[in-house]
Scaffold this motif. Structure first.
Motif, short mmCIF file in Angstrom:
data_model
loop_
_atom_site.label_atom_id
_atom_site.label_comp_id
_atom_site.label_asym_id
_atom_site.label_seq_id
_atom_site.Cartn_x
_atom_site.Cartn_y
_atom_site.Cartn_z
N ILE A 293 -27.74 -5.29 -33.69
CA ILE A 293 -26.97 -5.40 -32.45
C ILE A 293 -25.69 -6.12 -32.79
CG2 ILE A 293 -26.86 -6.56 -30.21
CD1 ILE A 293 -29.73 -5.90 -29.84
N PHE A 294 -24.58 -5.58 -32.32
CA PHE A 294 -23.30 -6.23 -32.57
C PHE A 294 -22.65 -6.57 -31.25
CE2 PHE A 294 -18.64 -5.51 -33.90
CZ PHE A 294 -18.46 -6.88 -34.07
N LEU A 295 -22.52 -7.87 -31.01
CA LEU A 295 -21.87 -8.36 -29.79
C LEU A 295 -20.52 -8.95 -30.21
CD1 LEU A 295 -21.85 -9.26 -26.78
CD2 LEU A 295 -23.08 -11.31 -27.49
N GLY A 296 -19.46 -8.31 -29.79
CA GLY A 296 -18.13 -8.80 -30.16
C GLY A 296 -17.09 -7.74 -29.92
N THR A 297 -15.99 -7.80 -30.67
CA THR A 297 -14.84 -6.87 -30.66
C THR A 297 -13.86 -7.13 -29.51
OG1 THR A 297 -15.58 -5.00 -29.26
CG2 THR A 297 -16.34 -5.04 -31.56
N CYS A 298 -12.74 -6.43 -29.61
CA CYS A 298 -11.70 -6.55 -28.59
C CYS A 298 -12.16 -5.97 -27.26
CB CYS A 298 -10.41 -5.88 -29.06
SG CYS A 298 -10.61 -4.16 -29.54
N THR A 299 -13.27 -5.26 -27.26
CA THR A 299 -13.79 -4.70 -26.00
C THR A 299 -14.67 -5.71 -25.27
OG1 THR A 299 -13.97 -2.64 -27.25
CG2 THR A 299 -14.83 -2.62 -25.01
N ASN A 300 -15.57 -6.36 -26.00
CA ASN A 300 -16.56 -7.22 -25.36
C ASN A 300 -16.92 -8.44 -26.19
OD1 ASN A 300 -17.92 -4.39 -23.83
ND2 ASN A 300 -17.53 -6.25 -22.68
N GLY A 301 -15.92 -9.11 -26.74
CA GLY A 301 -16.22 -10.32 -27.51
C GLY A 301 -15.69 -11.57 -26.82
N LEU A 306 -20.10 -13.32 -24.11
CA LEU A 306 -21.03 -14.16 -24.86
C LEU A 306 -21.90 -14.97 -23.91
CD1 LEU A 306 -19.38 -13.20 -27.24
CD2 LEU A 306 -18.95 -15.55 -27.90
N GLY A 307 -21.27 -15.44 -22.82
CA GLY A 307 -21.99 -16.23 -21.83
C GLY A 307 -23.11 -15.43 -21.18
N VAL A 333 -12.11 -18.47 -27.79
CA VAL A 333 -13.40 -18.02 -27.25
C VAL A 333 -14.55 -18.74 -27.95
CG1 VAL A 333 -14.98 -16.04 -27.12
CG2 VAL A 333 -12.56 -15.74 -26.54
N TYR A 334 -14.47 -18.80 -29.26
CA TYR A 334 -15.50 -19.44 -30.08
C TYR A 334 -15.72 -20.88 -29.61
CZ TYR A 334 -18.06 -20.19 -34.53
OH TYR A 334 -19.00 -20.43 -35.49
N LEU A 335 -14.61 -21.61 -29.50
CA LEU A 335 -14.68 -23.02 -29.12
C LEU A 335 -15.27 -23.20 -27.73
CD1 LEU A 335 -11.46 -24.90 -30.26
CD2 LEU A 335 -13.84 -25.71 -30.40
N MET A 352 -26.85 -14.26 -35.71
CA MET A 352 -25.91 -14.87 -36.64
C MET A 352 -24.52 -14.77 -36.04
SD MET A 352 -26.34 -12.17 -39.76
CE MET A 352 -27.43 -10.80 -39.40
N VAL A 353 -23.72 -15.82 -36.26
CA VAL A 353 -22.40 -15.87 -35.65
C VAL A 353 -21.32 -15.78 -36.74
CG1 VAL A 353 -20.83 -17.17 -34.16
CG2 VAL A 353 -23.30 -17.24 -33.75
N LEU A 354 -20.43 -14.83 -36.57
CA LEU A 354 -19.34 -14.61 -37.54
C LEU A 354 -18.10 -15.36 -37.11
CD1 LEU A 354 -19.57 -10.72 -37.98
CD2 LEU A 354 -20.66 -12.49 -39.36
N PRO A 355 -17.13 -15.51 -38.03
CA PRO A 355 -15.86 -16.10 -37.62
C PRO A 355 -15.14 -15.15 -36.66
CG PRO A 355 -15.72 -15.28 -39.87
CD PRO A 355 -17.14 -15.16 -39.45
N PRO A 356 -14.18 -15.68 -35.88
CA PRO A 356 -13.45 -14.82 -34.94
C PRO A 356 -12.73 -13.72 -35.70
CG PRO A 356 -12.89 -17.14 -34.60
CD PRO A 356 -13.70 -17.07 -35.85
#
Ligand code: SF4
Lengths: 418, 165
Positions: A293-301, A306-307, A333-335, A352-356
């Motif tokens: 599962i990939f949660l992120g990108t300019c569409t939904n990151g 995330l919340g 967003v990360y912060l 697992m959480v990747l860098p922005p």
């Protein structure tokens, strides 16, 4: 006869009246590029071996696609870009770790309503959420713009999408735009501007509008744009930017077509491989197991995405057969997600959480797929081979559906796990 | 002259040139190695200068990467004839000086083995023994194409005289 948004913006830029179909030359207010800036520099240097960028203050450069560098080639590209922006005095430079260009450009207050933004990235249309005339171009044209500051535009015809009603529980902007793309098709808005109208537009918050505007290019649109209403003006105020040029279509503007959507009838959907318009309600999908599962990108990151996922995964455990990769869209967003506790919840649930940055979205690093693997992604594209092996599969969905599916290990209607 | 005919709509730029190579390859010879990799792995071996590619609607949709166009131009492909093209891809082709012809009738008329010939100045494309017309490009655009793409077009005006670099 009234005018459309695109017509008004291009008239102002060209200094004359224009009609759909005409070609006009205009100077974009902002020219965005990302890691591909390295290739643009080479092209620029074939025209001006020693000269300077015409309007350095109109450039924005964001390193986001392969960050931190995954290969020696990426590292060399990044180094070359850093040197160039220094030499050319480009102030809007955002180095690796700041975030994805389409998140960072608005965060930095560069999406001024009513302005023209071009970017050497197809999802530049995201800035339409802020009432920008924003369109993607390629690297060569970007190099040309660095030299001349101007390019040509065909005045587009405009499709109007009218929104009414409210989303039901666990249904979100991603489900709406996927439904629209499923209906209109991958070429349904080719060369057109798409404007969003109707009572419900004012209820859509900026992060939702960004998700919608972001995906306009997946139906071929040149730009997707929202009105300069209170939400946009709130952004303008918060970021201390200028709003004097905002524009909107006249009430009697002529549209190419008009489509109506009642948000209360939208249900959770997925786009199946290998095209974005291959859309089906999750409840009609046969049981589909997933590997990643990939949660992120300019569409939904974004923070809200995330919340939402964190809220749904709180106290739960990601199914052991699934890897969940989370990439916050920016450092901001990360912060914020860190402070609000969303990242802790996601990590505790097993993610697992990747860098922005773009993460595995373009299949370059950080979570590419093996042959036969299946990924449920909150991104905007599910083309064959996009995230790695051509024999892998990508399903596109909302953060809600991603979170629900993380719990079960197969693609799951988020209304089932509420 | 051969025709590479892909009877498909929405052929996207990931099929033409996978995203995983976008930040690894940008020169013609590098691009050639992966051109059309996920669409037709034999293409790069078979294509010859002067060949033509034909396809359905919305050719070149998706990412703004220009490698597919750069690759086709590098290999000397004469034109791509499709029912329609995606917007960024269309601009990219102009920027590289690659001729794109949106002509659904010509695509529909094609049968295997047909000779295809294009005449951009007259706006005509011949498929077998039938001839189709396509609307001429606006002058501003034609100029860029005739100069061999945007970079050489701009070099004429902005570059130093000659090609000493
Ligand atoms: S997140 Fe994906 S779609 Fe968005 S800019 Fe990055 S690579 Fe492109």
């Amino acid at each position: 006869m009234g005018k459309t948004f695109a017509q008004k913006v291009l008239e102002r830029a060209a200094g004359r009246l224009v009609k759909p179909g005409e070609i006009v030359f205009a100077e974009p207010d902002l020219i965005m590029s990302h890691d591909n800036t390295a290739a643009i520099i080479d092209k620029f240097r074939t025209i001006l071996p020693e000269g300077n960028v015409r309007y350095p203050e109109r450039l924005a450069v964001v390193l986001d696609h392969v960050v931190p560098a995954a290969t020696c080639k990426n590292a060399a590209d990044h180094a070359k870009i850093r040197e160039f922006v220094e030499e050319q005095g480009i102030e809007n430079f955002y180095d690796a770790g700041t975030g994805i260009c389409h998140q960072v450009v608005p965060e930095m207050g560069l999406t001024l309503p009513g302005t023209i933004i071009v970017g050497s990235d197809s999802h530049t249309c995201t800035y339409g959420a802020f009432n920008c005339f924003a369109a993607g171009i390629d690297r060569t044209e970007t190099a040309g713009l660095w030299v001349t500051g101007r390019t040509w535009f065909v005045v587009p015809e405009t499709i109007s999408i009218e929104l009414s009603g409210f989303f039901g529980e666990r249904v979100s902007a991603k489900d709406l735009i996927l439904t629209i793309i499923g209906d209109l098709g991958a070429a349904g808005a080719n060369y057109k501007a798409v404007e969003f109208h109707g009572h419900s537009v004012s209820t859509l918050r900026l992060f939702e509008r960004m998700t919608i505007a972001n995906m306009g290019v997946e139906m071929g649109a040149k730009l997707t744009v929202f009105p300069p209403d209170r939400n946009v003006m709130g952004y303008v105020r918060d970021r201390g930017v200028d709003s004097k040029r905002s524009a909107w279509s006249d009430s009697d503007a002529e549209f190419y077509t008009v489509h109506e959507y009642d948000l209360s009838r939208i249900v959770p959907v997925v786009a199946r491989p290998h095209s974005v318009d291959n859309v089906v309600p999750v409840e009609e999908l046969e049981p589909t197991r997933i590997d990643q599962i990939f949660l992120g990108t300019c569409t939904n990151g974004r923070l809200e995405d995330l919340g939402t996922a964190a809220e749904m995964l709180e106290g739960g455990r990601i199914d052991p057969s699934v890897r969940m990769v989370v990439a916050p869209a920016s450092r901001e967003v990360y912060l914020a997600a860190l402070k609000q506790g969303a990242l802790q919840i996601l990590l505790e649930a097993g993610a697992m959480v990747l860098p922005p940055g773009c993460g595995p979205c373009l299949g370059a690093h950080q979570g590419v797929l093996a042959p036969g693997e299946r990924c449920l992604s909150t991104a905007n594209r599910n083309f064959r081979g996009r995230m790695g092996e051509p024999e892998s599969e990508i399903f596109l969905a909302s953060p809600e559906t991603a979170a629900a599916s993380a719990l079960t290990g197969y693609i799951t209607d988020p209304r089932e796990v509420m | 002259m051969s025709v590479f005919y892909y009877h498909q709509d929405d052929i996207n730029t990931d099929l033409l040139f996978p995203g995983k190579y976008t930040y690894q390859c940008s020169s013609g010879p590098e691009i050639k190695e992966h051109l059309f990799e996920d669409l037709d792995p034999t293409f790069k071996e078979k294509v010859q200068p002067g060949d033509v590619v034909m396809a359905g609607e919305n050719f070149g949709c998706g990412s703004s990467r220009e490698q597919p166009v750069v690759g086709l131009k590098y290999l000397g492909v004469k034109a791509v004839i499709a029912c329609s093209f995606a917007r960024i891809f269309y601009r990219s082709a102009i920027n590289q000086g690659l001729l794109l012809i949106a002509c659904p009738e010509a695509v529909a008329a094609y049968a295997e083995g047909d000779e295809v010939d294009v005449n951009p100045t007259e706006g005509k494309v011949k498929v077998g023994d039938r001839t189709f017309e396509f609307p001429p490009l606006p002058d501003e655009i034609m100029e860029i194409l005739e100069d061999g793409g945007l970079l050489s077009h701009l070099r004429k005006t902005y570059g130093r005289t000659g090609s000493e670099e």
